[in-house]
Design a protein around this motif. Structure first.
Motif, short mmCIF file in Angstrom:
data_model
loop_
_atom_site.label_atom_id
_atom_site.label_comp_id
_atom_site.label_asym_id
_atom_site.label_seq_id
_atom_site.Cartn_x
_atom_site.Cartn_y
_atom_site.Cartn_z
N UNK A 127 14.60 46.44 28.01
CA UNK A 127 15.42 47.60 28.33
C UNK A 127 16.88 47.35 27.93
N UNK A 128 17.44 48.26 27.13
CA UNK A 128 18.80 48.07 26.63
C UNK A 128 19.59 49.37 26.68
N UNK A 129 20.85 49.25 27.03
CA UNK A 129 21.78 50.36 26.84
C UNK A 129 22.62 49.99 25.61
N UNK A 130 23.02 50.99 24.84
CA UNK A 130 23.75 50.70 23.61
C UNK A 130 24.84 51.74 23.38
N UNK A 131 25.78 51.32 22.55
CA UNK A 131 26.87 52.20 22.15
C UNK A 131 27.28 51.80 20.74
N UNK A 132 27.39 52.76 19.85
CA UNK A 132 27.91 52.55 18.51
C UNK A 132 29.24 53.28 18.44
N UNK A 133 30.25 52.59 17.90
CA UNK A 133 31.57 53.21 17.76
C UNK A 133 32.09 53.00 16.33
N UNK A 134 33.05 53.84 15.97
CA UNK A 134 33.80 53.70 14.72
C UNK A 134 35.26 53.95 15.07
N UNK A 135 36.10 52.95 14.84
CA UNK A 135 37.52 53.06 15.21
C UNK A 135 37.70 53.48 16.67
N UNK A 136 36.92 52.87 17.55
CA UNK A 136 36.96 53.11 19.00
C UNK A 136 36.50 54.52 19.39
N UNK A 137 35.95 55.27 18.45
CA UNK A 137 35.43 56.61 18.73
C UNK A 137 33.91 56.52 18.85
N UNK A 138 33.34 57.12 19.90
CA UNK A 138 31.89 57.08 20.09
C UNK A 138 31.16 57.77 18.95
N UNK A 139 30.14 57.09 18.44
CA UNK A 139 29.26 57.62 17.41
C UNK A 139 27.92 58.00 18.03
N UNK A 140 27.35 57.06 18.80
CA UNK A 140 26.03 57.25 19.38
C UNK A 140 25.92 56.34 20.60
N UNK A 141 25.19 56.79 21.61
CA UNK A 141 24.97 55.95 22.79
C UNK A 141 23.66 56.37 23.44
N UNK A 142 23.15 55.50 24.29
CA UNK A 142 21.94 55.81 25.01
C UNK A 142 21.25 54.57 25.52
N UNK A 143 19.97 54.72 25.81
CA UNK A 143 19.16 53.61 26.31
C UNK A 143 17.88 53.58 25.50
N UNK A 144 17.36 52.37 25.30
CA UNK A 144 16.10 52.24 24.57
C UNK A 144 15.28 51.09 25.11
N UNK A 145 13.97 51.25 24.99
CA UNK A 145 13.03 50.18 25.28
C UNK A 145 12.53 49.67 23.94
N UNK A 146 12.50 48.35 23.79
CA UNK A 146 12.04 47.73 22.56
C UNK A 146 10.82 46.89 22.84
N UNK A 147 9.93 46.79 21.86
CA UNK A 147 8.69 46.03 22.01
C UNK A 147 8.50 45.18 20.77
N UNK A 148 7.88 44.01 20.94
CA UNK A 148 7.63 43.16 19.78
C UNK A 148 6.28 43.48 19.13
N UNK A 149 5.61 44.48 19.61
CA UNK A 149 4.35 44.95 19.00
C UNK A 149 4.55 46.38 18.54
N UNK A 150 4.19 46.64 17.28
CA UNK A 150 4.33 47.99 16.77
C UNK A 150 3.27 48.88 17.42
N UNK A 151 3.69 50.01 17.97
CA UNK A 151 2.79 50.92 18.68
C UNK A 151 2.08 51.85 17.74
#
Length: 114
Positions: free
Chosen positions: A90-114
């Motif tokens: 479980x991860x929360x993430x944020x992508x920014x460019x020049x301190x401006x929000x680009x994208x944010x949210x939460x994601x679940x990652x798995x090491x097995x392709x579903x």
């Protein structure tokens, strides 16, 4: 790799930071849009999953997304900062460019392709 890492660091056990650039010749820009290329949202999400996977030294796939917000268009060659917090899958993430929000949210990652 379809994007260029400028840095990848783990300042804390549950934190990952990376600076990345997507060059204009990336296939993600094909068709989005010929006269004004933008990076699709799915590519931004894949970039976050790839950064986490590289930090953990294993391939990871997106299993679930929650509360994802796209706030800004990304053009070729822009420097993006990715900040991820989380443990397990479980991860929360944020992508920014020049301190401006680009994208944010939460994601679940798995090491097995579903």
């Amino acid at each position: 790799m379809w994007f260029l890492h400028l840095n990848l660091e783990k300042p804390a056990p549950d934190e990952i930071r990376a600076g990345v650039v997507v060059n204009g010749d990336s296939p993600w820009f094909d068709g989005h849009f010929p006269d004004s290329p933008i990076l699709p949202g799915i590519a931004q999400l894949k970039m976050v999953a790839d950064v986490v996977g590289q930090a953990q030294k294993k391939a990871l796939w997106i299993n679930r997304l929650h509360r994802v917000k796209f706030r800004r268009i990304v053009k070729p060659g822009e420097l993006l900062e990715i900040h991820v917090m989380g443990t397990g899958n479980q991860y929360s993430f944020r992508i920014t460019h020049n301190a401006e929000d680009v994208c944010s949210g939460m994601m679940s990652l798995d090491d097995k392709q579903q």
